[in-house]
Design a protein around this motif. Sequence first.
Motif, PDB file in Angstrom:
ATOM      1  N   MET A  16       0.775  -1.217   0.110  1.00 23.58           N
ATOM      2  CA  MET A  16      -0.093  -0.146  -0.079  1.00 23.58           C
ATOM      3  C   MET A  16       1.041   1.364   0.138  1.00 23.58           C
ATOM      4  O   MET A  16       0.415   2.423  -0.303  1.00 23.58           O
ATOM      5  N   GLY A  17       2.231   1.017   0.061  1.00 25.63           N
ATOM      6  CA  GLY A  17       2.971   2.393  -0.115  1.00 25.63           C
ATOM      7  C   GLY A  17       2.987   3.350   1.278  1.00 25.63           C
ATOM      8  O   GLY A  17       3.041   4.599   1.232  1.00 25.63           O
ATOM      9  N   LEU A  18       2.597   2.692   2.389  1.00 26.20           N
ATOM     10  CA  LEU A  18       2.518   3.441   3.693  1.00 26.20           C
ATOM     11  C   LEU A  18       3.826   3.702   4.067  1.00 26.20           C
ATOM     12  O   LEU A  18       4.235   3.013   5.512  1.00 26.20           O
ATOM     13  N   THR A  19       4.580   4.352   3.633  1.00 28.89           N
ATOM     14  CA  THR A  19       5.855   4.765   4.041  1.00 28.89           C
ATOM     15  C   THR A  19       6.025   5.224   5.569  1.00 28.89           C
ATOM     16  O   THR A  19       7.150   5.081   6.444  1.00 28.89           O
ATOM     17  N   ALA A  20       5.145   6.087   6.033  1.00 28.67           N
ATOM     18  CA  ALA A  20       5.146   6.437   7.508  1.00 28.67           C
ATOM     19  C   ALA A  20       5.185   5.287   8.404  1.00 28.67           C
ATOM     20  O   ALA A  20       5.638   5.657   9.711  1.00 28.67           O
ATOM     21  N   LEU A  21       4.581   4.205   7.966  1.00 30.63           N
ATOM     22  CA  LEU A  21       4.634   2.997   8.900  1.00 30.63           C
ATOM     23  C   LEU A  21       5.853   2.236   8.657  1.00 30.63           C
ATOM     24  O   LEU A  21       5.725   1.005   9.280  1.00 30.63           O
ATOM     25  N   ALA A  22       6.707   2.427   7.684  1.00 30.58           N
ATOM     26  CA  ALA A  22       7.801   1.412   7.295  1.00 30.58           C
ATOM     27  C   ALA A  22       8.618   1.320   8.543  1.00 30.58           C
ATOM     28  O   ALA A  22       8.761   2.335   9.197  1.00 30.58           O
ATOM     29  N   ASN A  23       9.418   0.130   8.647  1.00 29.67           N
ATOM     30  CA  ASN A  23      10.438   0.101   9.856  1.00 29.67           C
ATOM     31  C   ASN A  23      11.357  -1.146   9.242  1.00 29.67           C
ATOM     32  O   ASN A  23      11.133  -1.685   8.297  1.00 29.67           O
ATOM     33  N   ALA A  24      12.438  -0.973   9.915  1.00 29.05           N
ATOM     34  CA  ALA A  24      13.621  -1.603   9.453  1.00 29.05           C
ATOM     35  C   ALA A  24      13.297  -3.192   9.706  1.00 29.05           C
ATOM     36  O   ALA A  24      13.994  -3.958   9.033  1.00 29.05           O
ATOM     37  N   GLU A  25      12.453  -3.451  10.753  1.00 29.69           N
ATOM     38  CA  GLU A  25      12.483  -4.981  11.116  1.00 29.69           C
ATOM     39  C   GLU A  25      11.365  -5.398   9.917  1.00 29.69           C
ATOM     40  O   GLU A  25      11.493  -6.830   9.985  1.00 29.69           O
ATOM     41  N   GLY A  26      10.652  -4.481   9.275  1.00 30.44           N
ATOM     42  CA  GLY A  26       9.805  -5.318   8.349  1.00 30.44           C
ATOM     43  C   GLY A  26       8.544  -6.233   8.999  1.00 30.44           C
ATOM     44  O   GLY A  26       8.079  -7.181   8.358  1.00 30.44           O
ATOM     45  N   LEU A  27       8.227  -5.675  10.146  1.00 25.99           N
ATOM     46  CA  LEU A  27       7.102  -6.309  11.013  1.00 25.99           C
ATOM     47  C   LEU A  27       5.835  -5.197  11.288  1.00 25.99           C
ATOM     48  O   LEU A  27       5.946  -4.120  11.612  1.00 25.99           O
ATOM     49  N   ASP A  28       4.610  -5.835  10.921  1.00 29.29           N
ATOM     50  CA  ASP A  28       3.491  -4.803  11.330  1.00 29.29           C
ATOM     51  C   ASP A  28       3.134  -5.576  12.498  1.00 29.29           C
ATOM     52  O   ASP A  28       2.471  -6.645  12.677  1.00 29.29           O
ATOM     53  N   ARG A  29       3.194  -4.787  13.760  1.00 28.87           N
ATOM     54  CA  ARG A  29       2.810  -5.357  15.068  1.00 28.87           C
ATOM     55  C   ARG A  29       2.415  -4.117  15.883  1.00 28.87           C
ATOM     56  O   ARG A  29       2.655  -2.828  15.755  1.00 28.87           O
ATOM     57  N   ASP A  30       1.686  -4.356  16.908  1.00 26.85           N
ATOM     58  CA  ASP A  30       1.119  -3.180  17.847  1.00 26.85           C
ATOM     59  C   ASP A  30       1.018  -4.171  19.118  1.00 26.85           C
ATOM     60  O   ASP A  30       1.082  -5.497  19.208  1.00 26.85           O
ATOM     61  N   GLU A  31       0.356  -3.457  20.380  1.00 29.80           N
ATOM     62  CA  GLU A  31       0.464  -3.840  21.524  1.00 29.80           C
ATOM     63  C   GLU A  31      -0.561  -4.989  21.706  1.00 29.80           C
ATOM     64  O   GLU A  31      -0.712  -5.818  22.749  1.00 29.80           O
ATOM     65  N   TYR A  32      -1.638  -5.114  20.626  1.00 29.55           N
ATOM     66  CA  TYR A  32      -2.756  -6.029  20.841  1.00 29.55           C
ATOM     67  C   TYR A  32      -2.225  -7.471  20.422  1.00 29.55           C
ATOM     68  O   TYR A  32      -2.756  -8.369  20.855  1.00 29.55           O
ATOM     69  N   ASP A  33      -1.085  -7.457  19.617  1.00 26.11           N
ATOM     70  CA  ASP A  33      -0.756  -8.836  19.410  1.00 26.11           C
ATOM     71  C   ASP A  33      -0.493  -9.704  20.539  1.00 26.11           C
ATOM     72  O   ASP A  33      -0.562 -10.808  20.490  1.00 26.11           O
ATOM     73  N   THR A  34       0.133  -9.025  21.636  1.00 29.57           N
ATOM     74  CA  THR A  34       0.364  -9.968  22.709  1.00 29.57           C
ATOM     75  C   THR A  34      -0.813 -10.606  23.202  1.00 29.57           C
ATOM     76  O   THR A  34      -0.728 -11.645  23.893  1.00 29.57           O
ATOM     77  N   TYR A  35      -1.957 -10.084  23.152  1.00 29.25           N
ATOM     78  CA  TYR A  35      -3.130 -10.441  23.736  1.00 29.25           C
ATOM     79  C   TYR A  35      -4.183 -11.261  22.962  1.00 29.25           C
ATOM     80  O   TYR A  35      -5.012 -11.764  23.418  1.00 29.25           O
ATOM     81  N   CYS A  36      -3.660 -11.551  21.596  1.00 28.53           N
ATOM     82  CA  CYS A  36      -4.536 -12.226  20.621  1.00 28.53           C
ATOM     83  C   CYS A  36      -3.980 -13.637  20.516  1.00 28.53           C
ATOM     84  O   CYS A  36      -2.602 -13.825  20.564  1.00 28.53           O
ATOM     85  N   ASP A  37      -4.844 -14.481  19.993  1.00 28.07           N
ATOM     86  CA  ASP A  37      -4.701 -15.498  19.368  1.00 28.07           C
ATOM     87  C   ASP A  37      -4.251 -15.275  17.743  1.00 28.07           C
ATOM     88  O   ASP A  37      -5.096 -14.528  17.209  1.00 28.07           O
ATOM     89  N   HIS A  38      -3.566 -16.082  17.121  1.00 23.77           N
ATOM     90  CA  HIS A  38      -3.092 -15.626  15.949  1.00 23.77           C
ATOM     91  C   HIS A  38      -3.485 -17.011  14.759  1.00 23.77           C
ATOM     92  O   HIS A  38      -2.370 -17.723  15.149  1.00 23.77           O
ATOM     93  N   LEU A  39      -4.318 -16.921  13.919  1.00 21.66           N
ATOM     94  CA  LEU A  39      -4.597 -17.911  12.879  1.00 21.66           C
ATOM     95  C   LEU A  39      -3.475 -18.041  12.077  1.00 21.66           C
ATOM     96  O   LEU A  39      -2.926 -16.917  11.244  1.00 21.66           O
ATOM     97  N   ILE A  40      -2.825 -19.247  11.666  1.00 24.65           N
ATOM     98  CA  ILE A  40      -1.941 -19.298  10.358  1.00 24.65           C
ATOM     99  C   ILE A  40      -2.346 -20.269   9.428  1.00 24.65           C
ATOM    100  O   ILE A  40      -2.809 -21.511   9.713  1.00 24.65           O
ATOM    101  N   VAL A  41      -2.725 -19.879   8.094  1.00 22.82           N
ATOM    102  CA  VAL A  41      -2.405 -20.886   7.052  1.00 22.82           C
ATOM    103  C   VAL A  41      -1.204 -21.024   6.382  1.00 22.82           C
ATOM    104  O   VAL A  41      -0.562 -19.957   6.205  1.00 22.82           O
ATOM    105  N   ARG A  42      -0.490 -22.116   6.361  1.00 24.35           N
ATOM    106  CA  ARG A  42       0.555 -22.404   5.579  1.00 24.35           C
ATOM    107  C   ARG A  42       0.474 -23.199   4.204  1.00 24.35           C
ATOM    108  O   ARG A  42      -0.496 -24.165   4.196  1.00 24.35           O
ATOM    109  N   ASP A  43       1.252 -23.082   3.542  1.00 26.91           N
ATOM    110  CA  ASP A  43       1.590 -23.973   2.287  1.00 26.91           C
ATOM    111  C   ASP A  43       2.394 -25.158   2.819  1.00 26.91           C
ATOM    112  O   ASP A  43       3.511 -24.838   3.250  1.00 26.91           O
ATOM    113  N   ALA A  44       1.767 -26.209   3.021  1.00 21.73           N
ATOM    114  CA  ALA A  44       2.654 -27.367   3.744  1.00 21.73           C
ATOM    115  C   ALA A  44       3.874 -27.770   3.094  1.00 21.73           C
ATOM    116  O   ALA A  44       4.590 -28.404   3.427  1.00 21.73           O
ATOM    117  N   GLU A  45       3.724 -27.576   1.532  1.00 23.63           N
ATOM    118  CA  GLU A  45       5.213 -28.007   0.817  1.00 23.63           C
ATOM    119  C   GLU A  45       6.220 -26.996   1.030  1.00 23.63           C
ATOM    120  O   GLU A  45       7.343 -27.433   1.097  1.00 23.63           O
TER     121      GLU A  45
END
Length: 255
Positions: free
Chosen positions: A43-72
């Motif tokens: 989306m080209g949101l340069t204001a939210l860019a960071n060197a780690e390349g992670l989108d994170r906030d304080e809520y991640d700590t309190y949430c469960d995270h569903l993951i879909v993987r390509d098993a191959e």
Amino acid sequence: MQTLTTSADAAASSSRLTLSFASTPEEVREVQRLRYKVFIESMGLTALANAEGLDRDEYDTYCDHLIVRDAETLKVVGTYRVLSPQGARRAGRFYSEQEFDLGRLHHLRNRIAEAGRACIDPAYRSGAVIMMLWAGLAAFMQREKCEYLIGCASISLADGGHNAAALYRKVSESNLAPTEYRVRPHLPFPLDDRDATQAPTIPPLIKGYLRSGAWICGEPAWDPDFHSADLFMMLPLAKLDSRYARHYLKESQPA
């Protein structure tokens, strides 16, 4: 942990997809990397860019995270984060409360699960991944004994907001929540000076909510950081369209 498996066409292949909840900090970082790629880089949101390349906030700590993987390839290709009533109490509020006043829903707080940050790798948007994520949401709600699913669904403002206005006008005619479930945006998106007469383009996430029987609970909020108008969506599990209920609740059983 509940794990689900299904066969699907992903990236024009016969890859196997697996669904699970993140169980390690590294798996959460994998989720955050995918979110960064989709939400910030694309989306080209340069204001939210960071060197780690992670989108994170304080809520991640309190949430469960569903993951879909390509098993191959073991690549994370889809994710959704879910906040339980207990998680919301620990966080102090639901994520949506940053954008909306949920005062009318206070008596339901112990029966609400909140979903957010829905994210799918562009090469895997055939429909199979989102169906697996919705099955995971159904499993989570059953596990936590929740009767309502809430979440913010975003509409891009790249066209100046005309699609957002047209979409709100269309869906509010048939999918507006009863008054007792209405919420108010803290920062309303200005609808009046937009052209709401055009035929709207409905984002896939909102389309999925509506097809499942969800309500929109009032006018959209304005999210300047992500350059979007956000709708507050609410799906009472009892209102889940019977076709989708049969699919999701069947798929949500542990493999």
